[in-house]
Design a protein around this motif. Structure first.
Motif, PDB file in Angstrom:
ATOM      1  N   GLY A 299       7.361  11.867   3.137  1.00  0.00           N
ATOM      2  CA  GLY A 299       6.096  12.469   3.532  1.00  0.00           C
ATOM      3  C   GLY A 299       5.321  11.557   4.454  1.00  0.00           C
ATOM      4  N   THR A 300       5.163  10.300   4.049  1.00  0.00           N
ATOM      5  CA  THR A 300       4.513   9.290   4.890  1.00  0.00           C
ATOM      6  C   THR A 300       5.027   7.919   4.499  1.00  0.00           C
ATOM      7  N   LEU A 301       4.754   6.919   5.344  1.00  0.00           N
ATOM      8  CA  LEU A 301       5.200   5.554   5.114  1.00  0.00           C
ATOM      9  C   LEU A 301       4.000   4.624   4.974  1.00  0.00           C
ATOM     10  N   TYR A 302       4.165   3.592   4.152  1.00  0.00           N
ATOM     11  CA  TYR A 302       3.166   2.528   4.012  1.00  0.00           C
ATOM     12  C   TYR A 302       3.899   1.193   4.127  1.00  0.00           C
ATOM     13  N   GLY A 303       3.394   0.286   4.972  1.00  0.00           N
ATOM     14  CA  GLY A 303       4.057  -0.991   5.141  1.00  0.00           C
ATOM     15  C   GLY A 303       3.082  -2.151   5.117  1.00  0.00           C
ATOM     16  N   PHE A 337      -2.229   4.985  -0.543  1.00  0.00           N
ATOM     17  CA  PHE A 337      -1.728   3.694  -0.982  1.00  0.00           C
ATOM     18  C   PHE A 337      -2.088   2.637   0.057  1.00  0.00           C
ATOM     19  N   ALA A 338      -2.164   1.375  -0.350  1.00  0.00           N
ATOM     20  CA  ALA A 338      -2.468   0.272   0.558  1.00  0.00           C
ATOM     21  C   ALA A 338      -1.631  -0.926   0.163  1.00  0.00           C
ATOM     22  N   VAL A 339      -1.123  -1.636   1.180  1.00  0.00           N
ATOM     23  CA  VAL A 339      -0.231  -2.775   0.950  1.00  0.00           C
ATOM     24  C   VAL A 339      -0.907  -4.054   1.431  1.00  0.00           C
ATOM     25  N   THR A 340      -0.957  -5.052   0.557  1.00  0.00           N
ATOM     26  CA  THR A 340      -1.450  -6.373   0.948  1.00  0.00           C
ATOM     27  C   THR A 340      -0.239  -7.283   1.160  1.00  0.00           C
ATOM     28  N   ASP A 341      -0.480  -8.582   1.329  1.00  0.00           N
ATOM     29  CA  ASP A 341       0.633  -9.503   1.559  1.00  0.00           C
ATOM     30  C   ASP A 341       1.593  -9.580   0.375  1.00  0.00           C
ATOM     31  N   ASN A 342       1.067  -9.355  -0.846  1.00  0.00           N
ATOM     32  CA  ASN A 342       1.949  -9.504  -2.010  1.00  0.00           C
ATOM     33  C   ASN A 342       1.787  -8.439  -3.070  1.00  0.00           C
ATOM     34  N   LYS A 351      -9.033  10.495  -6.612  1.00  0.00           N
ATOM     35  CA  LYS A 351      -9.794   9.367  -6.079  1.00  0.00           C
ATOM     36  C   LYS A 351     -10.777   8.760  -7.082  1.00  0.00           C
ATOM     37  N   SER A 352     -10.485   8.950  -8.354  1.00  0.00           N
ATOM     38  CA  SER A 352     -11.403   8.450  -9.381  1.00  0.00           C
ATOM     39  C   SER A 352     -11.104   7.016  -9.814  1.00  0.00           C
ATOM     40  N   ALA A 353      -9.949   6.458  -9.416  1.00  0.00           N
ATOM     41  CA  ALA A 353      -9.597   5.113  -9.859  1.00  0.00           C
ATOM     42  C   ALA A 353      -8.575   4.474  -8.928  1.00  0.00           C
ATOM     43  N   VAL A 354      -8.618   3.130  -8.862  1.00  0.00           N
ATOM     44  CA  VAL A 354      -7.670   2.342  -8.081  1.00  0.00           C
ATOM     45  C   VAL A 354      -6.706   1.652  -9.045  1.00  0.00           C
ATOM     46  N   PHE A 355      -5.403   1.698  -8.720  1.00  0.00           N
ATOM     47  CA  PHE A 355      -4.377   1.090  -9.557  1.00  0.00           C
ATOM     48  C   PHE A 355      -3.559   0.082  -8.756  1.00  0.00           C
ATOM     49  N   GLN A 356      -3.020  -0.904  -9.457  1.00  0.00           N
ATOM     50  CA  GLN A 356      -2.142  -1.898  -8.841  1.00  0.00           C
ATOM     51  C   GLN A 356      -0.774  -1.811  -9.488  1.00  0.00           C
ATOM     52  N   TRP A 357       0.259  -1.747  -8.655  1.00  0.00           N
ATOM     53  CA  TRP A 357       1.618  -1.705  -9.184  1.00  0.00           C
ATOM     54  C   TRP A 357       1.971  -3.070  -9.767  1.00  0.00           C
ATOM     55  N   THR A 358       2.582  -3.061 -10.941  1.00  0.00           N
ATOM     56  CA  THR A 358       2.917  -4.315 -11.626  1.00  0.00           C
ATOM     57  C   THR A 358       4.141  -4.999 -11.018  1.00  0.00           C
ATOM     58  N   GLY A 359       4.902  -4.223 -10.222  1.00  0.00           N
ATOM     59  CA  GLY A 359       6.149  -4.772  -9.676  1.00  0.00           C
ATOM     60  C   GLY A 359       7.337  -4.424 -10.537  1.00  0.00           C
ATOM     61  N   ASN A 360       7.096  -3.733 -11.672  1.00  0.00           N
ATOM     62  CA  ASN A 360       8.164  -3.348 -12.592  1.00  0.00           C
ATOM     63  C   ASN A 360       8.188  -1.841 -12.809  1.00  0.00           C
ATOM     64  N   GLY A 361       9.311  -1.223 -12.477  1.00  0.00           N
ATOM     65  CA  GLY A 361       9.473   0.204 -12.725  1.00  0.00           C
ATOM     66  C   GLY A 361       8.347   1.046 -12.178  1.00  0.00           C
ATOM     67  N   THR A 362       7.797   1.906 -13.054  1.00  0.00           N
ATOM     68  CA  THR A 362       6.693   2.781 -12.636  1.00  0.00           C
ATOM     69  C   THR A 362       5.404   2.408 -13.361  1.00  0.00           C
ATOM     70  N   GLY A 376      -5.757  -2.590   3.150  1.00  0.00           N
ATOM     71  CA  GLY A 376      -5.082  -3.766   2.632  1.00  0.00           C
ATOM     72  C   GLY A 376      -4.472  -4.612   3.726  1.00  0.00           C
ATOM     73  N   GLY A 377      -4.313  -5.913   3.450  1.00  0.00           N
ATOM     74  CA  GLY A 377      -3.697  -6.827   4.400  1.00  0.00           C
ATOM     75  C   GLY A 377      -3.732  -8.237   3.877  1.00  0.00           C
ATOM     76  N   GLY A 378      -3.547  -9.200   4.780  1.00  0.00           N
ATOM     77  CA  GLY A 378      -3.514 -10.587   4.381  1.00  0.00           C
ATOM     78  C   GLY A 378      -4.781 -11.075   3.721  1.00  0.00           C
ATOM     79  N   ALA A 379      -5.914 -10.496   4.088  1.00  0.00           N
ATOM     80  CA  ALA A 379      -7.204 -10.918   3.523  1.00  0.00           C
ATOM     81  C   ALA A 379      -7.481 -10.287   2.172  1.00  0.00           C
ATOM     82  N   GLY A 380      -6.590  -9.403   1.704  1.00  0.00           N
ATOM     83  CA  GLY A 380      -6.779  -8.786   0.399  1.00  0.00           C
ATOM     84  C   GLY A 380      -6.936  -7.284   0.441  1.00  0.00           C
ATOM     85  N   LEU A 381      -7.506  -6.741  -0.650  1.00  0.00           N
ATOM     86  CA  LEU A 381      -7.710  -5.301  -0.768  1.00  0.00           C
ATOM     87  C   LEU A 381      -9.195  -4.986  -0.676  1.00  0.00           C
ATOM     88  N   PHE A 382      -9.509  -3.951   0.101  1.00  0.00           N
ATOM     89  CA  PHE A 382     -10.880  -3.491   0.277  1.00  0.00           C
ATOM     90  C   PHE A 382     -10.928  -1.989   0.033  1.00  0.00           C
TER      91      PHE A 382
END
Length: 450
Positions: A299-303, A337-342, A351-362, A376-382
């Motif tokens: 559908g769309t890409l995020y990088g 979705f938004a991608v930072t450096d890590n 749009k009621s809440a922001v979540f962070q992926w743990t890096g494990n599964g779903t 998102g980017g090198g300076a963090g999440l806004f």
């Protein structure tokens, strides 16, 4: 001038759920023919630029202590020499990165066609042998290392087939003066970030400009463009007439790398495109207009620095790219979705809440309340307040601080944050302190940064 701003983030919960997968499909984002968004002249000699940051003025000198009259010493004409970023003067591959008792920290870049450049006496080296670097990539910092130097400067050489030749910078020969402080050059090396680089389209979209990093000084680096993309892999623009994609190699030097795509996304070192019909994901090889298919319909890409992600076009579920045609499901649908450096972050469908992926599964953790848009980017999440557009920075899970008011758009470029005013009449850079912003430019149609 300052942008001021105010409040955000409530409670709520809605997580991103599990489901199906991306399927392989047919070809796309590759080549055909086109008119470039900017000048596209190729020369036998690489388009060498001064190996210091865009817009800076330095002296270029030779002296009789050099083995060749064409070896150049460079010193800042008005700023600090020691510690200034040393940049690749043209794209190529690092073939030497080491310390020598006489040359100090030094780097050699091979540019193909018999051409090499050498950078001596560096304070530090930021690249290793085998690294592919683009013009403008920071390779180290100017220093005073090795027994052959008595003061901070950058010793620079251009070599052809093993012999030092008279250096060419920005299309002209550097004079051989044999004296210090006799000749000055202003850098046009604006291709790649040296911490952060900001680009903007003029209000009528007739030109692309890059901020020099000084005051509100900008230089024109390209012509008409449809959309700008910027990230670790470089700066790219679509042709406004047919959507073909071009890469910026240097100021007003662009090369076509592919045809039209539905959307493009940049990770730390790669460029990806979604075919116009959304049926397949492709990765640019870095050579000409050659792309490899690496995934099916999306559908769309995020990088970003944390990798490439794509949504399932049928149900919105999110997948992570692990390698060519190897994707794993990591969550359900989200509004954005938004991608930072890590890290990867998602905004729940309502749009009621922001979540962070743990890096494990779903598995995802809630880190914030309601938001309008994520950046998102090198300076963090806004995140923007959904009620009034005020901008907030995430300092940690459920810990956000206001950094400014509403803006038409924001760009997280390298380690910096930039904003376009609500009426598009000015570009600002966040100072990193409270809600204080400094104006760095005038009207713009859009901004993009890396």
């Amino acid at each position: 001038m300052r942008i001021t701003w105010a409040g955000f983030l409530a409670a709520a919960a809605l997580l991103l759920a599990p489901a199906t997968a991306l399927l392989p499909a047919a070809p796309a984002a590759a080549a055909t023919t086109a008119a470039a968004p900017a000048a596209n002249t190729k020369l036998a000699t690489p388009s060498f630029q001064l190996p210091i940051p865009c817009g800076q003025r330095w002296t270029t000198s030779t002296h009789d202590g050099h083995a060749s009259q064409y070896m150049v010493d460079m010193v800042s004409a008005g700023g600090t020499t020691q510690g200034t970023p040393a940049l690749a003067s043209a794209g190529g591959r690092v073939v030497t990165s080491q310390f020598d008792s006489q040359a100090g920290n030094f780097i050699v870049i091979d540019h193909g066609g018999g051409w090499q450049t050498r950078y001596l006496h560096l304070d530090r080296r930021d690249v290793a042998v085998g690294d592919d670097v683009e013009q403008g990539r920071q390779i180290g910092a100017v220093g005073n290392t090795g027994s052959w130097t008595t003061g901070a400067h950058l010793h620079y050489e251009q070599k052809l087939n093993g012999s030092v030749v008279q250096a060419t910078i920005d299309g002209h020969l550097v004079p051989v003066t044999w004296e210090y402080n006799q000749h000055f050059e202003t850098s046009g090396n604006c291709g790649v970030s040296t911490g952060s680089s900001l680009f903007a389209q003029s209000p009528d979209r007739s030109a692309v400009f890059q901020w020099t990093g000084n005051g509100s000084n900008w230089i024109k680096v390209g012509g008409p463009a449809g959309r700008l993309y910027a990230g670790g892999a470089g700066v790219f623009a679509t042709n406004p007439d047919n959507g073909d994609l071009y890469k910026m190699n240097g100021p007003n030097n662009w090369s076509k790398i592919g045809g039209a795509g539905k959307i493009f996304a940049i990770t730390g070192n790669s460029l990806f495109g979604l075919s116009p019909d959304g049926s397949a994901v492709f990765q640019w090889t870095g050579n000409g207009t050659t792309w490899n298919k690496v995934g099916g319909a999306a559908g769309t890409l995020y990088g970003g620095g944390a990798g490439l992600f794509a949504t399932n076009p049928s149900n919105g579920d999110l997948y992570k790219f692990n390698g060519p045609n190897n994707w794993s499901k990591i969550g359900g649908t989200g509004a954005q979705f938004a991608v930072t450096d890590n890290s990867l972050f998602g905004l729940s469908p309502d749009k009621s809440a922001v979540f962070q992926w743990t890096g494990n599964g779903t598995a995802w953790n809630k880190v914030g309340g309601a938001a309008g848009t994520l950046y998102g980017g090198g300076a963090g999440l806004f995140a923007a307040n959904p009620g009034n557009g005020d901008l907030y920075k995430m300092n940690g899970p459920n810990n956000w601080s206001k950094v400014g008011g509403a803006g038409r758009d924001f760009a997280v470029a390298g380690d910096a944050l930039y904003g376009l005013s609500p009426n598009s009449d000015a570009v600002f850079r966040w100072t990193g302190s409270g809600t204080v912003w400094h104006k760095v430019g005038g009207p713009a149609y859009s901004i993009a940064g890396r």
